[in-house]
Design a protein around this motif. Structure first.
Motif, PDB file in Angstrom:
ATOM      1  N   TRP A 174       0.868  -1.180   0.000  1.00  0.00           N
ATOM      2  CA  TRP A 174       0.000   0.000   0.000  1.00  0.00           C
ATOM      3  C   TRP A 174       0.897   1.219   0.000  1.00  0.00           C
ATOM      4  CZ3 TRP A 174      -2.268   2.528   4.893  1.00  0.00           C
ATOM      5  CH2 TRP A 174      -3.159   3.573   4.534  1.00  0.00           C
ATOM      6  N   LYS A 175       0.692   2.136  -0.972  1.00  0.00           N
ATOM      7  CA  LYS A 175       1.515   3.335  -1.111  1.00  0.00           C
ATOM      8  C   LYS A 175       0.616   4.573  -1.043  1.00  0.00           C
ATOM      9  CE  LYS A 175       5.108   2.914  -3.827  1.00  0.00           C
ATOM     10  NZ  LYS A 175       6.003   2.753  -4.988  1.00  0.00           N
ATOM     11  N   PRO A 176       0.226   4.963   0.176  1.00  0.00           N
ATOM     12  CA  PRO A 176      -0.696   6.089   0.322  1.00  0.00           C
ATOM     13  C   PRO A 176       0.029   7.435   0.292  1.00  0.00           C
ATOM     14  CG  PRO A 176      -0.173   5.213   2.476  1.00  0.00           C
ATOM     15  CD  PRO A 176       0.572   4.355   1.472  1.00  0.00           C
ATOM     16  N   GLN A 177      -0.765   8.486   0.245  1.00  0.00           N
ATOM     17  CA  GLN A 177      -0.287   9.860   0.372  1.00  0.00           C
ATOM     18  C   GLN A 177      -1.033  10.508   1.527  1.00  0.00           C
ATOM     19  OE1 GLN A 177       1.954  11.805  -1.472  1.00  0.00           O
ATOM     20  NE2 GLN A 177       2.577  10.169  -2.875  1.00  0.00           N
ATOM     21  N   PHE A 178      -0.307  10.999   2.526  1.00  0.00           N
ATOM     22  CA  PHE A 178      -0.905  11.721   3.639  1.00  0.00           C
ATOM     23  C   PHE A 178      -0.441  13.173   3.580  1.00  0.00           C
ATOM     24  CE2 PHE A 178      -0.517   7.320   5.329  1.00  0.00           C
ATOM     25  CZ  PHE A 178      -1.869   7.058   5.493  1.00  0.00           C
ATOM     26  N   ASN A 179      -1.362  14.066   3.228  1.00  0.00           N
ATOM     27  CA  ASN A 179      -1.018  15.481   3.067  1.00  0.00           C
ATOM     28  C   ASN A 179       0.143  15.657   2.090  1.00  0.00           C
ATOM     29  OD1 ASN A 179      -2.978  16.342   4.971  1.00  0.00           O
ATOM     30  ND2 ASN A 179      -1.552  15.896   6.651  1.00  0.00           N
ATOM     31  N   GLY A 180       0.110  14.867   1.020  1.00  0.00           N
ATOM     32  CA  GLY A 180       1.156  14.961   0.001  1.00  0.00           C
ATOM     33  C   GLY A 180       2.453  14.281   0.361  1.00  0.00           C
ATOM     34  N   ARG A 181       2.478  13.542   1.482  1.00  0.00           N
ATOM     35  CA  ARG A 181       3.702  12.869   1.918  1.00  0.00           C
ATOM     36  C   ARG A 181       3.541  11.363   1.724  1.00  0.00           C
ATOM     37  NH1 ARG A 181       3.885  16.733   7.215  1.00  0.00           N
ATOM     38  NH2 ARG A 181       4.833  18.542   6.169  1.00  0.00           N
ATOM     39  N   ALA A 182       4.492  10.781   1.013  1.00  0.00           N
ATOM     40  CA  ALA A 182       4.355   9.398   0.552  1.00  0.00           C
ATOM     41  C   ALA A 182       4.649   8.393   1.653  1.00  0.00           C
ATOM     42  CB  ALA A 182       5.285   9.154  -0.629  1.00  0.00           C
TER      43      ALA A 182
ATOM     44  N   SER B 266       7.166  -4.108   6.497  1.00  0.00           N
ATOM     45  CA  SER B 266       8.053  -3.003   6.168  1.00  0.00           C
ATOM     46  C   SER B 266       7.218  -1.738   6.039  1.00  0.00           C
ATOM     47  CB  SER B 266       8.806  -3.281   4.862  1.00  0.00           C
ATOM     48  OG  SER B 266       9.641  -2.180   4.527  1.00  0.00           O
ATOM     49  N   PHE B 267       7.501  -0.747   6.893  1.00  0.00           N
ATOM     50  CA  PHE B 267       6.772   0.514   6.881  1.00  0.00           C
ATOM     51  C   PHE B 267       7.757   1.654   6.629  1.00  0.00           C
ATOM     52  CE2 PHE B 267       3.739  -1.362  10.300  1.00  0.00           C
ATOM     53  CZ  PHE B 267       3.162  -2.180   9.336  1.00  0.00           C
ATOM     54  N   GLN B 268       7.436   2.516   5.654  1.00  0.00           N
ATOM     55  CA  GLN B 268       8.182   3.746   5.420  1.00  0.00           C
ATOM     56  C   GLN B 268       7.178   4.878   5.246  1.00  0.00           C
ATOM     57  OE1 GLN B 268      11.632   3.360   2.546  1.00  0.00           O
ATOM     58  NE2 GLN B 268      10.638   1.390   2.159  1.00  0.00           N
ATOM     59  N   GLN B 269       7.411   5.994   5.936  1.00  0.00           N
ATOM     60  CA  GLN B 269       6.481   7.105   5.853  1.00  0.00           C
ATOM     61  C   GLN B 269       7.230   8.433   5.945  1.00  0.00           C
ATOM     62  OE1 GLN B 269       2.955   7.180   5.356  1.00  0.00           O
ATOM     63  NE2 GLN B 269       3.578   9.310   5.004  1.00  0.00           N
ATOM     64  N   LYS B 270       6.981   9.291   4.976  1.00  0.00           N
ATOM     65  CA  LYS B 270       7.524  10.654   5.016  1.00  0.00           C
ATOM     66  C   LYS B 270       6.710  11.457   6.019  1.00  0.00           C
ATOM     67  CE  LYS B 270       8.838  14.381   1.835  1.00  0.00           C
ATOM     68  NZ  LYS B 270      10.281  14.238   2.104  1.00  0.00           N
ATOM     69  N   ILE B 271       7.380  12.152   6.957  1.00  0.00           N
ATOM     70  CA  ILE B 271       6.667  12.845   8.029  1.00  0.00           C
ATOM     71  C   ILE B 271       6.868  14.354   8.007  1.00  0.00           C
ATOM     72  CG2 ILE B 271       6.635  10.832   9.550  1.00  0.00           C
ATOM     73  CD1 ILE B 271       9.028  12.064  11.043  1.00  0.00           C
ATOM     74  N   SER B 272       7.762  14.852   7.151  1.00  0.00           N
ATOM     75  CA  SER B 272       7.959  16.310   7.076  1.00  0.00           C
ATOM     76  C   SER B 272       8.515  16.667   5.707  1.00  0.00           C
ATOM     77  CB  SER B 272       8.924  16.790   8.170  1.00  0.00           C
ATOM     78  OG  SER B 272      10.251  16.366   7.914  1.00  0.00           O
ATOM     79  N   GLY B 273       8.395  17.958   5.389  1.00  0.00           N
ATOM     80  CA  GLY B 273       8.962  18.463   4.151  1.00  0.00           C
ATOM     81  C   GLY B 273       8.049  18.263   2.958  1.00  0.00           C
ATOM     82  N   THR B 274       8.514  18.765   1.818  1.00  0.00           N
ATOM     83  CA  THR B 274       7.782  18.632   0.563  1.00  0.00           C
ATOM     84  C   THR B 274       8.740  18.150  -0.513  1.00  0.00           C
ATOM     85  OG1 THR B 274       8.228  20.951  -0.005  1.00  0.00           O
ATOM     86  CG2 THR B 274       6.152  20.469   1.145  1.00  0.00           C
ATOM     87  N   GLY B 275       8.198  17.559  -1.562  1.00  0.00           N
ATOM     88  CA  GLY B 275       9.045  17.050  -2.631  1.00  0.00           C
ATOM     89  C   GLY B 275       9.998  15.993  -2.101  1.00  0.00           C
TER      90      GLY B 275
END
Length: 336
Positions: free
Chosen positions: A150-158, A203-212
């Motif tokens: 599952w590859k979601p987007q939370f507030n534009g963060r992958a 395996s969990f990976q989540q972007k939590i800050s920043g843009t791009g």
């Protein structure tokens, strides 16, 4: 086609650290030229179904994970770190096929079938034939991994969330019992053979800050292999990476901690063996090898990265009798 050329020495062996996970993830599988990927791909159903066939490492598609850290605990597909005798990661490959079905825009499921042959992970064979797309004899079974992503987007963060399991039809030797269900240390007989080997992972990976591309990404990897046949049966790694430090878009930093567990059944065998053969007693690996690593990645040019790191290894090999180790490393890369 992708090949990999390796040449060097193993710091852990040279310094007699006794570590389980390599301090230099790029070491191993024979210091020679490898045939890593030689495959054909084809899409069907308007791109929803993807098929690959050829010479492939398992970690090329299943539990795929980056190698920005230098310690193997935090690099590549985790199952290959603990059951690497039949789950084969980069740079070694075997004949395989993989089907991937995109179920929605953010989810997919995939299944594969990979040849299990001990020759592929034998250093002597790798030096003689590692670069050849050959068909060696000695195949013992097939490895079948299954993975849901599952590859979601939370507030534009992958995010990238994976759940997987595997089954190998190749037999595996029991760590404690012989063929007559007596301790191997007592009988000195042939190990009990199990008809298959298996395991599962998250395996969990989540972007939590920043843009791009900039900002922080956290990750968690957990893998459990069967306890009957796996000398190292579990690995856990948790960390964070930050891209774009100090206004430099290509610079990065990372910190991670991890633990690789030595199977207690193997330790029970060694304890009994030591009692019966005190003159030939060996070390008892009964616990976790704990690793921490921090790095800074400096990119003076877009294509060049220098990544100095500091590693700390506690209880190397899961042996409390081994001295802890502090390691200074440098990983560099040039991307064309």
């Amino acid at each position: 086609m992708i090949t990999d050329l390796r040449n060097g020495r193993d710091l852990g062996a040279d310094a007699q650290i006794g570590n389980n996970q390599l301090l230099q993830e790029v070491y191993g599988r024979g210091q020679t030229l490898h045939m890593t990927v030689l495959a054909l791909g084809q899409s069907f159903l308007d791109g929803r179904l993807d098929w690959r066939i050829g010479r492939l490492p398992v970690g090329e598609d299943f539990h795929q994970f980056s190698c920005n850290f230098q310690n193997l605990t935090f690099c590549g597909a985790q199952p290959g770190n603990i059951v690497g005798d039949y789950w084969v990661n980069w740079p070694t490959s075997q004949w395989a096929t993989r089907l991937k079905l995109n179920t929605t825009e953010s989810t997919y499921v995939q299944i594969g079938a990979y040849q299990v042959n001990p020759k592929y992970v034998d250093d002597g064979y790798a030096r003689r034939n590692g670069w050849k797309p050959d068909f060696p004899d000695g195949t013992t079974g097939v490895l079948i991994p299954l993975e849901f992503v599952w590859k979601p987007q939370f507030n534009g963060r992958a995010g990238n969330y994976k759940v997987g399991a595997w089954y190998s039809s190749a037999e595996g030797s029991d760590l404690y019992w012989d063929r007559h269900r007596q301790p191997i240390a007592l009988s000195d007989g042939e190990p009990l053979q199990h008809s298959h080997r298996d395991g599962a992972y998250l395996s969990f990976q989540q972007k939590i800050s920043g843009t791009g591309d900039s900002g922080a990404t956290v990750f968690l990897n957990v893998t459990q292999a069967d306890r009957d046949t796996s000398a190292t049966d579990r690995q856990i790694a948790l960390g964070v990476e930050y891209q774009g430090l100090f206004g430099r878009a290509k610079d990065s930093a990372g910190f991670a901690v991890g633990a690789t567990h030595a199977n207690g059944r193997a330790a029970d065998h060694q304890r009994l063996y030591n009692q019966l053969h005190p003159a030939d007693a060996g070390p008892v690996m009964d616990g976790n090898e704990y690793v921490a690593e921090v790095f800074y990645g400096w990119s003076p040019l877009t294509s060049v990265t220098l990544r100095p790191n500091l590693q700390y290894v506690r209880h190397p090999g899961g042996n409390r009798g081994n001295d802890n180790a502090l390691v200074f490393g440098l990983k560099s890369s040039i991307a064309f």
